[in-house]
Scaffold this motif. Structure first.
Motif, PDB file in Angstrom:
ATOM      1  N   SER A 209       0.836  -1.190   0.000  1.00 16.93           N
ATOM      2  CA  SER A 209       0.000   0.000   0.000  1.00 16.93           C
ATOM      3  C   SER A 209       0.877   1.248   0.000  1.00 16.93           C
ATOM      4  O   SER A 209       1.721   1.417   0.887  1.00 16.93           O
ATOM      5  CB  SER A 209      -0.919  -0.006   1.227  1.00 16.93           C
TER       6      SER A 209
ATOM      7  N   ASP B 125      -4.734   4.536  -4.400  1.00 16.30           N
ATOM      8  CA  ASP B 125      -3.847   3.445  -4.002  1.00 16.30           C
ATOM      9  C   ASP B 125      -4.279   2.193  -4.785  1.00 16.30           C
ATOM     10  O   ASP B 125      -5.101   1.393  -4.312  1.00 16.30           O
ATOM     11  CB  ASP B 125      -3.947   3.208  -2.502  1.00 16.30           C
TER      12      ASP B 125
ATOM     13  N   VAL C 264      -4.203  -1.584  -3.303  1.00 22.14           N
ATOM     14  CA  VAL C 264      -5.225  -1.896  -2.305  1.00 22.14           C
ATOM     15  C   VAL C 264      -6.586  -2.039  -2.957  1.00 22.14           C
ATOM     16  O   VAL C 264      -7.327  -2.994  -2.680  1.00 22.14           O
ATOM     17  CB  VAL C 264      -5.262  -0.806  -1.206  1.00 22.14           C
TER      18      VAL C 264
ATOM     19  N   SER D 227      -8.679   4.344   0.036  1.00 20.94           N
ATOM     20  CA  SER D 227      -7.724   3.936  -0.996  1.00 20.94           C
ATOM     21  C   SER D 227      -8.131   4.463  -2.361  1.00 20.94           C
ATOM     22  O   SER D 227      -7.278   4.834  -3.175  1.00 20.94           O
ATOM     23  CB  SER D 227      -7.610   2.402  -1.035  1.00 20.94           C
TER      24      SER D 227
ATOM     25  N   VAL E 256      -0.308  -5.008   1.401  1.00 20.83           N
ATOM     26  CA  VAL E 256      -1.766  -4.962   1.246  1.00 20.83           C
ATOM     27  C   VAL E 256      -2.431  -6.069   2.059  1.00 20.83           C
ATOM     28  O   VAL E 256      -3.487  -5.863   2.658  1.00 20.83           O
ATOM     29  CB  VAL E 256      -2.140  -5.068  -0.243  1.00 20.83           C
TER      30      VAL E 256
END
Length: 320
Positions: free
Chosen positions: A85, A279, A282, A274, A92
């Motif tokens: 992440s 991100d 994730v 996320s 993750v």
């Protein structure tokens, strides 16, 4: 389980794998094309040199093409490596495992609560069709289906934070029964929507069974009404069970809203944050894992239908 049933489930599994692959491509493409820059989100307002920016992009392989990034993630996912992440600076898998228990407990509480209330209410509505109980249950079901989860959550917050302050309205507590108390209101907000659908399913299934010839024959033989209802409910359990299993997918979207409303650090909150941070690792991993759970629930519902309905098994034997 007969060979035709096994073959059908095998086809469903292959179809599910194809859907998951297409979903992973679609999610990655949407996140990749979405506005925003992961490096800028990571650095914030801090001054940074071009060398530092390039180093960060190289560290997280952001300097590679979209195809290379996707294939790198897919290869790691197939080998059990979900990546790291960017926002949390942890693997993750660790970020998901830390929040999985809370979300699973919330979903389980909401599902059990909805079934325990909705199935008996649906049976009573079918038995007393047209009465005040049936009309009240139908009205509550319409409200439950129409009101979004966050609106129900806000109403519960208003009632139990100001009017009747008997339950906690945010956070997860200190574990054990205290956590159950903190999850009661979020579970109710999720259970109302799910329970509304279960009420409708149960009522429709029971009305169909109560109108069949075998119920009329059972009553003509002098069987008690409780025995007749038990027999009818056993046959009505087939569509109720399969439908309720598939309705677990309803909790996926509702959990995100419930966790955000009640400030719960679960998977829904992780997914929301996320997405906002972009991100990708994730969002990709969490979305695919949720999709896998949904596919597994669908396959289990199909299997339950085969196990509960002897007519399907007998039909499979004749076909084989």
């Amino acid at each position: 389980m007969t060979w035709p049933a096994v073959r059908l489930l095998s086809i469903r599994v292959l179809g599910a794998v194809a859907v998951l692959l297409a979903l992973s491509v679609l999610i990655f493409a949407l996140l990749y094309l979405a506005p925003g820059d992961v490096v800028k989100n990571l650095l914030g307002n801090r001054p940074s040199s071009p060398e530092a920016v390039n180093a960060i992009r190289a560290q997280y392989h952001l300097d590679e093409s979209a195809v290379q990034q996707y294939l790198r993630w897919l290869g790691g996912f197939l080998h059990g490596d979900l990546g790291e992440s960017v926002r949390l600076q942890v693997p993750v898998s660790e970020a998901i495992s830390q929040r999985l228990g809370l979300t699973a407990l919330l979903c389980a509480m909401a599902f059990v609560l909805s079934v325990l209330v909705a199935v008996p209410l649906g049976v009573i509505s079918a038995v007393r069709a047209g009465g005040w109980i049936d009309r009240s249950a139908s009205g509550l079901a319409v409200i439950g289906l129409s009101a979004p989860t966050f609106a129900i959550g806000l109403l519960l917050l208003l009632v139990f934070a100001y009017v009747i302050p008997v339950l906690p309205v945010y956070g997860v507590g200190d574990g054990g029964l205290d956590t159950i108390r903190h999850l009661t209101l979020p579970a109710i907000s999720l259970a109302l929507g799910l329970g509304a659908i279960v009420v409708k399913l149960t009522r429709a299934a029971m009305l169909r069974e109560l109108d069949t010839d075998y119920v009329t024959a059972a009553r003509a033989r002098g069987l008690s009404e409780a025995t007749v209802l038990r027999i009818a409910l056993r046959n009505a359990a087939i569509p109720i069970t399969t439908g309720a299993g598939l309705l677990l997918t309803f909790l996926v979207g509702g959990t995100v809203l419930a966790e955000a409303t009640f400030a719960l650090p679960g998977l829904g909150t992780l997914l929301r944050d996320s997405v906002l941070f972009k991100d990708i690792a994730v969002v990709q991993s969490l979305t695919l894992l949720v999709a896998c759970v949904i596919m597994a629930i669908s396959l289990l519902a199909d299997s339950a239908y085969l196990l509960l309905d002897p007519r399907v098994r007998e039909h499979g034997r004749r076909d084989s």
